[in-house]
Motif scaffolding. Structure first.
Motif, PDB file in Angstrom:
ATOM      1  N   ILE A  36      74.830  59.630 -60.791  1.00 49.11           N
ATOM      2  CA  ILE A  36      75.240  60.973 -60.401  1.00 49.11           C
ATOM      3  C   ILE A  36      75.923  60.893 -59.042  1.00 49.11           C
ATOM      4  O   ILE A  36      75.413  60.276 -58.117  1.00 49.11           O
ATOM      5  N   SER A  37      77.083  61.517 -58.951  1.00 54.78           N
ATOM      6  CA  SER A  37      77.867  61.534 -57.721  1.00 54.78           C
ATOM      7  C   SER A  37      77.915  62.965 -57.201  1.00 54.78           C
ATOM      8  O   SER A  37      78.331  63.872 -57.922  1.00 54.78           O
ATOM      9  N   GLY A  38      77.511  63.164 -55.971  1.00 52.35           N
ATOM     10  CA  GLY A  38      77.556  64.504 -55.398  1.00 52.35           C
ATOM     11  C   GLY A  38      76.309  65.315 -55.729  1.00 52.35           C
ATOM     12  O   GLY A  38      75.265  64.777 -56.107  1.00 52.35           O
ATOM     13  N   ASP A  39      76.457  66.621 -55.591  1.00 48.73           N
ATOM     14  CA  ASP A  39      75.340  67.538 -55.768  1.00 48.73           C
ATOM     15  C   ASP A  39      75.072  67.845 -57.238  1.00 48.73           C
ATOM     16  O   ASP A  39      75.967  67.789 -58.068  1.00 48.73           O
ATOM     17  N   ILE A  40      73.833  68.209 -57.502  1.00 52.41           N
ATOM     18  CA  ILE A  40      73.444  68.779 -58.788  1.00 52.41           C
ATOM     19  C   ILE A  40      73.269  70.263 -58.528  1.00 52.41           C
ATOM     20  O   ILE A  40      72.520  70.655 -57.637  1.00 52.41           O
ATOM     21  N   ARG A  41      73.978  71.093 -59.274  1.00 58.11           N
ATOM     22  CA  ARG A  41      73.915  72.533 -59.011  1.00 58.11           C
ATOM     23  C   ARG A  41      73.580  73.304 -60.289  1.00 58.11           C
ATOM     24  O   ARG A  41      73.836  72.807 -61.390  1.00 58.11           O
ATOM     25  N   PRO A  42      73.012  74.486 -60.135  1.00 56.42           N
ATOM     26  CA  PRO A  42      72.676  75.278 -61.322  1.00 56.42           C
ATOM     27  C   PRO A  42      73.928  75.705 -62.081  1.00 56.42           C
ATOM     28  O   PRO A  42      74.982  75.945 -61.492  1.00 56.42           O
ATOM     29  N   GLY A  43      73.788  75.825 -63.391  1.00 54.95           N
ATOM     30  CA  GLY A  43      74.882  76.300 -64.229  1.00 54.95           C
ATOM     31  C   GLY A  43      74.892  77.814 -64.303  1.00 54.95           C
ATOM     32  O   GLY A  43      74.176  78.501 -63.571  1.00 54.95           O
ATOM     33  N   LYS A  44      75.692  78.350 -65.214  1.00 54.38           N
ATOM     34  CA  LYS A  44      75.814  79.798 -65.381  1.00 54.38           C
ATOM     35  C   LYS A  44      74.548  80.436 -65.939  1.00 54.38           C
ATOM     36  O   LYS A  44      74.219  81.562 -65.628  1.00 54.38           O
ATOM     37  N   PHE A  45      73.855  79.712 -66.803  1.00 57.32           N
ATOM     38  CA  PHE A  45      72.708  80.262 -67.516  1.00 57.32           C
ATOM     39  C   PHE A  45      71.430  79.520 -67.140  1.00 57.32           C
ATOM     40  O   PHE A  45      71.471  78.377 -66.666  1.00 57.32           O
ATOM     41  N   ALA A  46      70.295  80.167 -67.384  1.00 53.27           N
ATOM     42  CA  ALA A  46      68.999  79.545 -67.100  1.00 53.27           C
ATOM     43  C   ALA A  46      68.864  78.240 -67.886  1.00 53.27           C
ATOM     44  O   ALA A  46      69.251  78.159 -69.045  1.00 53.27           O
ATOM     45  N   GLY A  47      68.335  77.215 -67.229  1.00 54.42           N
ATOM     46  CA  GLY A  47      68.127  75.931 -67.897  1.00 54.42           C
ATOM     47  C   GLY A  47      69.338  75.018 -67.887  1.00 54.42           C
ATOM     48  O   GLY A  47      69.294  73.954 -68.502  1.00 54.42           O
ATOM     49  N   GLU A  48      70.417  75.410 -67.208  1.00 50.69           N
ATOM     50  CA  GLU A  48      71.619  74.571 -67.137  1.00 50.69           C
ATOM     51  C   GLU A  48      71.761  73.971 -65.744  1.00 50.69           C
ATOM     52  O   GLU A  48      71.519  74.639 -64.749  1.00 50.69           O
ATOM     53  N   TRP A  49      72.179  72.721 -65.719  1.00 52.92           N
ATOM     54  CA  TRP A  49      72.460  72.014 -64.472  1.00 52.92           C
ATOM     55  C   TRP A  49      73.786  71.283 -64.612  1.00 52.92           C
ATOM     56  O   TRP A  49      74.063  70.695 -65.645  1.00 52.92           O
ATOM     57  N   ILE A  50      74.604  71.319 -63.553  1.00 54.83           N
ATOM     58  CA  ILE A  50      75.933  70.696 -63.572  1.00 54.83           C
ATOM     59  C   ILE A  50      75.939  69.525 -62.598  1.00 54.83           C
ATOM     60  O   ILE A  50      75.470  69.654 -61.458  1.00 54.83           O
ATOM     61  N   GLU A  76      67.584  70.203 -70.758  1.00 60.31           N
ATOM     62  CA  GLU A  76      67.149  68.808 -70.893  1.00 60.31           C
ATOM     63  C   GLU A  76      67.260  68.277 -72.317  1.00 60.31           C
ATOM     64  O   GLU A  76      66.588  67.312 -72.691  1.00 60.31           O
ATOM     65  N   GLN A  77      68.098  68.916 -73.145  1.00 62.02           N
ATOM     66  CA  GLN A  77      68.213  68.509 -74.548  1.00 62.02           C
ATOM     67  C   GLN A  77      69.637  68.208 -74.978  1.00 62.02           C
ATOM     68  O   GLN A  77      69.842  67.424 -75.903  1.00 62.02           O
ATOM     69  N   ARG A  78      70.618  68.868 -74.352  1.00 60.13           N
ATOM     70  CA  ARG A  78      72.006  68.708 -74.777  1.00 60.13           C
ATOM     71  C   ARG A  78      72.896  68.492 -73.562  1.00 60.13           C
ATOM     72  O   ARG A  78      72.558  68.912 -72.458  1.00 60.13           O
ATOM     73  N   LEU A  79      74.047  67.884 -73.806  1.00 66.06           N
ATOM     74  CA  LEU A  79      75.060  67.703 -72.771  1.00 66.06           C
ATOM     75  C   LEU A  79      76.334  68.388 -73.216  1.00 66.06           C
ATOM     76  O   LEU A  79      76.727  68.295 -74.382  1.00 66.06           O
ATOM     77  N   ARG A  80      76.987  69.057 -72.297  1.00 61.38           N
ATOM     78  CA  ARG A  80      78.311  69.628 -72.552  1.00 61.38           C
ATOM     79  C   ARG A  80      79.252  68.994 -71.531  1.00 61.38           C
ATOM     80  O   ARG A  80      79.040  69.078 -70.333  1.00 61.38           O
ATOM     81  N   ILE A  81      80.298  68.351 -72.017  1.00 62.48           N
ATOM     82  CA  ILE A  81      81.282  67.717 -71.150  1.00 62.48           C
ATOM     83  C   ILE A  81      82.294  68.773 -70.726  1.00 62.48           C
ATOM     84  O   ILE A  81      82.927  69.408 -71.571  1.00 62.48           O
ATOM     85  N   ILE A  82      82.452  68.941 -69.413  1.00 60.98           N
ATOM     86  CA  ILE A  82      83.400  69.911 -68.877  1.00 60.98           C
ATOM     87  C   ILE A  82      84.775  69.270 -68.710  1.00 60.98           C
ATOM     88  O   ILE A  82      85.787  69.800 -69.156  1.00 60.98           O
ATOM     89  N   THR A  83      84.822  68.117 -68.049  1.00 63.20           N
ATOM     90  CA  THR A  83      86.086  67.421 -67.860  1.00 63.20           C
ATOM     91  C   THR A  83      85.821  65.946 -67.591  1.00 63.20           C
ATOM     92  O   THR A  83      84.720  65.571 -67.214  1.00 63.20           O
ATOM     93  N   VAL A  84      86.846  65.143 -67.800  1.00 56.02           N
ATOM     94  CA  VAL A  84      86.797  63.701 -67.522  1.00 56.02           C
ATOM     95  C   VAL A  84      87.997  63.379 -66.661  1.00 56.02           C
ATOM     96  O   VAL A  84      89.107  63.849 -66.931  1.00 56.02           O
ATOM     97  N   GLU A  85      87.767  62.580 -65.609  1.00 48.69           N
ATOM     98  CA  GLU A  85      88.866  62.289 -64.683  1.00 48.69           C
ATOM     99  C   GLU A  85      88.712  60.917 -64.068  1.00 48.69           C
ATOM    100  O   GLU A  85      87.601  60.391 -63.989  1.00 48.69           O
TER     101      GLU A  85
END
Length: 68
Positions: A17-31, A54-63
């Motif tokens: 993990i690079s940088g901060d871990i921050r909350p997502g838009k909805f409860a239970g999400e972390w970015i 803690e069950q699924r991953l959603r890929i936002i972008t790859v760079e």
């Protein structure tokens, strides 16, 4: 851009993990951003990911991380 789904899976498997871990838009999400150098490349790759309950991953972008 020169990467495929195998590269993304490898980065998520071996990366750090690079940088901060921050909350997502909805409860239970972390970015976070996971970075690694996939096998056979000379470049660092970053995968911005949402961890959902803690069950699924959603890929936002790859760079590529080493852009000039």
């Amino acid at each position: 851009r020169g990467f495929d789904t195998d590269d993304i899976h490898e980065v998520l498997r071996i990366g750090d993990i690079s940088g901060d871990i921050r909350p997502g838009k909805f409860a239970g999400e972390w970015i976070c951003k996971v970075c690694a150098r996939p096998f056979g490349t000379r470049r660092q790759m970053g995968v911005v990911t949402v961890v959902i309950r803690e069950q699924r991953l959603r890929i936002i972008t790859v760079e590529w991380e080493d852009r000039p």
